[in-house]
Design an enzyme around this catalytic site. Structure first.
Site, PDB file in Angstrom:
ATOM      1  N   PHE A   1     -11.628  -7.296  14.385  1.00 55.09           N
ATOM      2  CA  PHE A   1     -10.561  -7.763  13.507  1.00 55.09           C
ATOM      3  C   PHE A   1     -10.232  -6.681  12.476  1.00 55.09           C
ATOM      4  O   PHE A   1     -11.111  -6.161  11.798  1.00 55.09           O
ATOM      5  CB  PHE A   1     -10.984  -9.053  12.807  1.00 55.09           C
ATOM      6  CG  PHE A   1      -9.945  -9.561  11.841  1.00 55.09           C
ATOM      7  CD1 PHE A   1      -8.684  -9.932  12.285  1.00 55.09           C
ATOM      8  CD2 PHE A   1     -10.215  -9.636  10.481  1.00 55.09           C
ATOM      9  CE1 PHE A   1      -7.718 -10.372  11.392  1.00 55.09           C
ATOM     10  CE2 PHE A   1      -9.258 -10.074   9.586  1.00 55.09           C
ATOM     11  CZ  PHE A   1      -7.994 -10.451  10.045  1.00 55.09           C
ATOM     12  N   GLN A   2      -8.958  -6.355  12.373  1.00 53.35           N
ATOM     13  CA  GLN A   2      -8.447  -5.345  11.442  1.00 53.35           C
ATOM     14  C   GLN A   2      -9.066  -3.971  11.638  1.00 53.35           C
ATOM     15  O   GLN A   2      -9.250  -3.207  10.699  1.00 53.35           O
ATOM     16  CB  GLN A   2      -8.596  -5.815   9.988  1.00 53.35           C
ATOM     17  CG  GLN A   2      -7.738  -7.047   9.716  1.00 53.35           C
ATOM     18  CD  GLN A   2      -7.567  -7.359   8.250  1.00 53.35           C
ATOM     19  OE1 GLN A   2      -8.443  -7.109   7.439  1.00 53.35           O
ATOM     20  NE2 GLN A   2      -6.402  -7.913   7.903  1.00 53.35           N
TER      21      GLN A   2
ATOM     22  N   GLU B   1       0.814  -1.218   0.000  1.00 51.29           N
ATOM     23  CA  GLU B   1       0.000   0.000   0.000  1.00 51.29           C
ATOM     24  C   GLU B   1       0.844   1.262   0.000  1.00 51.29           C
ATOM     25  O   GLU B   1       0.459   2.291  -0.571  1.00 51.29           O
ATOM     26  CB  GLU B   1      -0.953   0.030   1.203  1.00 51.29           C
ATOM     27  CG  GLU B   1      -2.115  -0.939   1.107  1.00 51.29           C
ATOM     28  CD  GLU B   1      -1.805  -2.290   1.725  1.00 51.29           C
ATOM     29  OE1 GLU B   1      -0.610  -2.561   2.013  1.00 51.29           O
ATOM     30  OE2 GLU B   1      -2.748  -3.078   1.908  1.00 51.29           O
TER      31      GLU B   1
ATOM     32  N   MET C   1      24.090   9.041   2.014  1.00 48.41           N
ATOM     33  CA  MET C   1      23.984  10.307   2.738  1.00 48.41           C
ATOM     34  C   MET C   1      24.313  10.130   4.216  1.00 48.41           C
ATOM     35  O   MET C   1      24.920  10.991   4.841  1.00 48.41           O
ATOM     36  CB  MET C   1      22.574  10.890   2.561  1.00 48.41           C
ATOM     37  CG  MET C   1      22.433  12.325   3.037  1.00 48.41           C
ATOM     38  SD  MET C   1      23.608  13.438   2.238  1.00 48.41           S
ATOM     39  CE  MET C   1      22.578  14.177   0.976  1.00 48.41           C
TER      40      MET C   1
ATOM     41  N   LYS D   1     -17.487  -0.904   6.307  1.00 46.34           N
ATOM     42  CA  LYS D   1     -17.869  -1.922   5.333  1.00 46.34           C
ATOM     43  C   LYS D   1     -19.382  -2.004   5.124  1.00 46.34           C
ATOM     44  O   LYS D   1     -19.862  -2.112   3.997  1.00 46.34           O
ATOM     45  CB  LYS D   1     -17.350  -3.283   5.811  1.00 46.34           C
ATOM     46  CG  LYS D   1     -17.592  -4.392   4.821  1.00 46.34           C
ATOM     47  CD  LYS D   1     -16.966  -5.704   5.279  1.00 46.34           C
ATOM     48  CE  LYS D   1     -17.140  -6.765   4.195  1.00 46.34           C
ATOM     49  NZ  LYS D   1     -16.536  -8.039   4.579  1.00 46.34           N
TER      50      LYS D   1
HETATM   51  C1  LIG Z   1      12.379   5.850   5.382  1.00 50.71           C
HETATM   52  C2  LIG Z   1      13.679   6.488   5.673  1.00 50.71           C
HETATM   53  N1  LIG Z   1      14.548   5.919   6.525  1.00 50.71           N
HETATM   54  C3  LIG Z   1      15.752   6.504   6.803  1.00 50.71           C
HETATM   55  C4  LIG Z   1      16.090   7.692   6.220  1.00 50.71           C
HETATM   56  C5  LIG Z   1      17.418   8.366   6.535  1.00 50.71           C
HETATM   57  N2  LIG Z   1      18.254   8.423   5.336  1.00 50.71           N
HETATM   58  C6  LIG Z   1      18.347   9.524   4.573  1.00 50.71           C
HETATM   59  S1  LIG Z   1      19.329   9.317   3.245  1.00 50.71           S
HETATM   60  C7  LIG Z   1      19.685   7.736   3.678  1.00 50.71           C
HETATM   61  C8  LIG Z   1      20.608   6.892   2.842  1.00 50.71           C
HETATM   62  C9  LIG Z   1      20.047   6.595   1.520  1.00 50.71           C
HETATM   63  O1  LIG Z   1      20.870   5.673   0.876  1.00 50.71           O
HETATM   64  P1  LIG Z   1      20.662   5.315  -0.655  1.00 50.71           P
HETATM   65  O2  LIG Z   1      19.222   5.033  -0.912  1.00 50.71           O
HETATM   66  O3  LIG Z   1      21.616   4.259  -1.062  1.00 50.71           O
HETATM   67  O4  LIG Z   1      20.982   6.688  -1.389  1.00 50.71           O
HETATM   68  P2  LIG Z   1      22.401   7.477  -1.432  1.00 50.71           P
HETATM   69  O5  LIG Z   1      22.388   8.456  -0.310  1.00 50.71           O
HETATM   70  O6  LIG Z   1      23.485   6.468  -1.309  1.00 50.71           O
HETATM   71  O7  LIG Z   1      22.383   8.157  -2.760  1.00 50.71           O
HETATM   72  C10 LIG Z   1      19.035   7.393   4.864  1.00 50.71           C
HETATM   73  C11 LIG Z   1      19.150   6.093   5.543  1.00 50.71           C
HETATM   74  C12 LIG Z   1      15.144   8.279   5.348  1.00 50.71           C
HETATM   75  N3  LIG Z   1      15.353   9.451   4.753  1.00 50.71           N
HETATM   76  N4  LIG Z   1      13.972   7.652   5.083  1.00 50.71           N
END
Ligand SMILES: Cc1ncc(C[n+]2csc(CCOP(=O)(O)OP(=O)(O)O)c2C)c(N)n1
Lengths: 171, 572
Positions: B125-126, B63, B484, B175
């Site tokens: 439920f749900q 979803e 990042m 529902k």
């Molecule tokens: C759902 C979620 N969890 C954690 C983060 C924290 N976060 C921001 S950037 C990042 C790394 C992303 O890695 P990748 O998808 O490989 O992209 P890159 O930065 O290597 O280009 C994380 C863990 C986030 N923004 N969203």
């Protein structure tokens, strides 16, 4: 500083949840909130007393409240002449020997005794928050067993004199 | 004749419709082209009406993928994205998407199934209190309590979602109400007395701004996504040219003003360019149009536009003065405000020195990167994507380093071609959002720029791409790390790389092939050039696993807590 805001809202499910949610989401410090039906069917009036650091925060609060779909009107009435009241029920420890003494405290506040038991009595007091608090402090030494307060509800007065700031009255 | 009319009327009255049918009819009235939905117990009556309803229905594999797809669709089409999820877990799975859409002001109308009215509140439920859960992350939410209210609620939901400052609206649908039957209710009328967005700006404020512009020496426009929401890209260009005003974009504003225009300074904020940030820092008049002064844009507010008078045009009055003290507040629609400003046509500022200074900053401090054949430099790769797609692609990103490189190096020349999760920064957004973007513009070249980590948060949606044969180009910027996060740990945590590296990964190529999608692993710049030449022009989905330099960081950068003038890594 303390500010009083009144809102009229559509009486729809979840409206109070949306408003209290907004206060916690935006980290606003709320002292009291009171809700009830307004003069118009389907509309409720909410009175909030909030503590804010400066005018910018109160402006933000008003705007955020106004933005809610079910909110019809938001007014910060703090700087107007207003009638503000709250009601408190105080259950005070009272033995037959000091009942009269407590009774004598009640009179100047125009409070009333609405229930008497063997070891306690319930007093009802209405008025502005300052008055209610002064009364509570006065009876505290006797021992407060239970306390319930409604929070402030307020209106602007019918006639607003120009330049007039908040008018206080004891009753 | 008379008798006949009476007969048909009686017939119409006596053929009752179900709640689910009323829902579908209401969607048709709103000209809904596509539903992103996932069935389950509580929405079975609705799905029975969907079975032969002739509206395209997309079945995501989760979803969350469905709601991100709806966001991508909304961003590109400007119309409301429609989502259906079942009660309980289906409903809670869309929470992230609602929060994302709320932050980025995307119009969505989301239906959740709910247990039957008789058992609401019994932990059936749900059952989930989805109204309670979503109140802070929706513009509004409804629960249908009476079948005859359905047309009115849906009409109001679309109205709220798409007008004023757009946002997500949720309708919780028990529902039994979907299954119940009723005589057809009357044509609904919207009644929302507490909701009247201000469209027309105040004329006196417009005049005040016109005067402020004429007397300014260092003016700058900061344009946000409000330009896109109000369809005001053309008006922005006319206004900026008429008054000879330089333009800075927020991350979400990119594309609102052509990147190759001489008045464009670039993106501002944490990874923005020097000229843009210094313009915001040094200006004496800051004209914010449809941006919300997000902290990733302003940096430390103590240093933000301290020498400037601030004008702020926004349809949401609560945004004005929220973060930055504003002396010229203008509540209204950006397009209307810009039209009025152009009509006023005040005397343009005399700011030759300022413009010369901005030009020299632009020239002296552009984005930079090193040239290396292999491993691929991500900045160069982004530029190649731009070249090979002639700058005309719809670029959808995930969240992380690649997102910033895309913002920096894929110059956007038109609105509605940039889809990214800005306010919430939601990893897993990219792949599903690209599905919605492609459905909104079936003929466009859609590139999903994603990181290797974020890709794995929604990789299951490859199934939808394959099934519908959507010609999406998925470009994984693979650095075997949460790039990042790794960058911040390198810079701010003494290179202590705590759980930010992913040395072992599946073969993304084999994964793509498992879904029936072609994949290429690309190791060098030359290879990248050849592959892109090949795949960007065909109409098939493809997955490109670009092995990029894992040690690369995003620069320039403003460290948290620093001001816009304290950029690091401005030059090589
Ligand atoms: C759902 C979620 N969890 C954690 C983060 C924290 N976060 C921001 S950037 C990042 C790394 C992303 O890695 P990748 O998808 O490989 O992209 P890159 O930065 O290597 O280009 C994380 C863990 C986030 N923004 N969203």
């Amino acid at each position: 500083m303390k500010r009083t805001i009144t809102l009229t809202v559509l009486n729809r499910p979840g409206v109070l949840n949306r408003i209290t949610n907004l206060f916690s989401k935006r980290d606003y410090n709320i002292e009291s909130i009171s809700v009830g039906h307004a003069e118009q069917a389907g509309v409720s009036r909410i009175t909030c007393v909030v503590h804010v650091e400066n005018d910018r925060v109160i402006e933000q609060i008003s705007k955020q409240l106004n933005k809610q779909i079910d909110v019809l009107k938001v007014t910060d009435i703090s700087d107007q002449a207003i009638v503000a009241r709250e009601l408190a029920l105080v259950k005070v420890a009272a033995q037959p020997n000091n009942r009269n003494e407590i009774q004598s405290l009640i009179e100047p506040f125009r409070a009333s005794v609405i229930d008497i038991g063997k070891e306690s009595m319930i007093i009802q007091i209405t008025g502005e928050t300052e008055k209610v608090e002064a009364f509570i402090e006065l009876v505290r030494p006797y021992g407060i067993k239970e306390l319930a307060r409604t929070g402030t509800t307020a209106f602007p007065r019918s006639s607003q004199r120009p330049g007039q700031t908040k008018s206080c009255s004891l009753v | 004749m008379l008798q006949e009319a009476a007969f048909t009327e009686v017939k119409a009255e006596s053929s009752p419709v179900s709640g689910a049918d009323l829902l579908i009819e209401a969607l048709k009235k709103e000209n809904v082209e596509v539903i992103f939905g996932y069935p389950g117990g509580a929405v079975l009556p609705i799905y029975d009406s969907i079975y032969d309803c002739n509206i395209l229905h997309v079945l995501p594999r989760h979803e969350q993928g469905g709601i991100h797809a709806a966001e991508g669709y909304a961003r590109v089409s400007g119309k409301a994205g429609v989502v259906i999820a079942t009660s309980g877990p289906g409903a809670t799975n869309i929470v992230t998407g609602l929060a994302d859409a709320m932050m980025d002001s995307l119009p969505l109308v989301v239906f959740t199934g709910q247990v039957a009215t008789g058992v609401i509140g019994t932990d059936a439920f749900q059952e989930a209190d989805i109204l309670g859960i979503t109140t802070p992350i929706t513009k509004y939410n409804f629960q249908v309590r009476r079948i005859e209210d359905i047309p009115k609620i849906i009409k109001e939901a679309f109205h709220i979602a798409t007008t004023g400052r757009p946002g997500p609206v949720l309708i919780d649908f028990p529902k039994d109400i979907a299954a119940a039957k009723t005589a057809r209710p009357d044509e609904p009328e919207i009644s929302l007395p507490g909701y009247q967005p201000t469209i027309e700006p105040n004329y006196l404020q417009i005049r005040k701004l016109t005067e402020a512009i004429s007397s300014s020496k260092k003016p700058v426009i900061l344009a946000g996504a409000g330009i896109m929401h109000s369809n005001a890209a053309e008006e922005l260009k006319v206004f900026a040219e008429q008054q000879n005003l330089p333009v800075v974009h927020t991350l979400l504003g990119l594309g609102g003003f052509p990147a190759d225009h001489p008045l464009f300074l670039g993106m501002g904020g944490m990874h923005g360019c020097y000229a843009a940030n210094m313009a915001l820092y040094e200006c004496d008049l800051l004209i914010n149009i449809g941006a919300r002064f997000d902290d990733r844009l302003t940096g430390n507010l103590k240093h933000f536009a301290q020498k400037a008078a601030v004008a702020h045009i926004d349809i949401d009055p609560a945004e004005i003065g929220k973060n930055v003290t504003t002396s010229i507040p203008i509540v209204g629609d950006a397009k209307e405000a810009l039209k009025l400003l152009v009509k006023q046509g005040g005397k343009p500022p005399r700011h030759v020195e300022w413009m010369a200074k901005l030009d020299s900053w632009k020239l002296e401090y552009p984005y930079w990167h090193e040239d290396v054949e292999s491993p691929i430099k991500p900045q160069r790769l982004m530029q190649m994507l731009h070249e090979k797609s002639k700058g005309e692609a719809i670029v959808v990103t995930d969240v992380g380093q690649h997102q910033m490189w895309a913002a920096q190096h894929y110059s956007m020349s038109a609105p509605g071609r940039w889809v990214t999760s800005g306010g919430l920064g939601t990893m897993g957004f990219g792949v599903p959002a690209s599905i919605g973007a492609q459905l909104a513009e079936p003929d466009a070249c859609v590139i999903a720029v994603v990181g290797d980590a974020g890709f794995q948060m929604s990789a299951q949606e490859l199934s939808v791409i394959a099934e519908m044969n959507l010609p999406i180009k998925i470009a994984i910027f693979n650095n075997h790390s949460l790039g990042m996060v790794r960058q911040w740990q390198e810079i701010f945590y003494k290179e202590r790389y705590s759980h930010s590296r992913m040395p072992s990964q599946p073969s993304f190529i084999k994964l793509a092939e498992a879904y029936g999608i072609k994949g290429y692993e690309v190791h060098s710049e030359t290879e990248a050039g050849e592959v892109l030449e090949d795949v960007l022009n065909n109409r098939e989905p493809v997955l490109l696993d670009f092995r990029i330099d894992a040690s690369e960081n995003v620069y320039p950068m403003i460290a948290p807590g620093k001001g816009l003038h304290e950029m690091e890594g401005v030059k090589k």
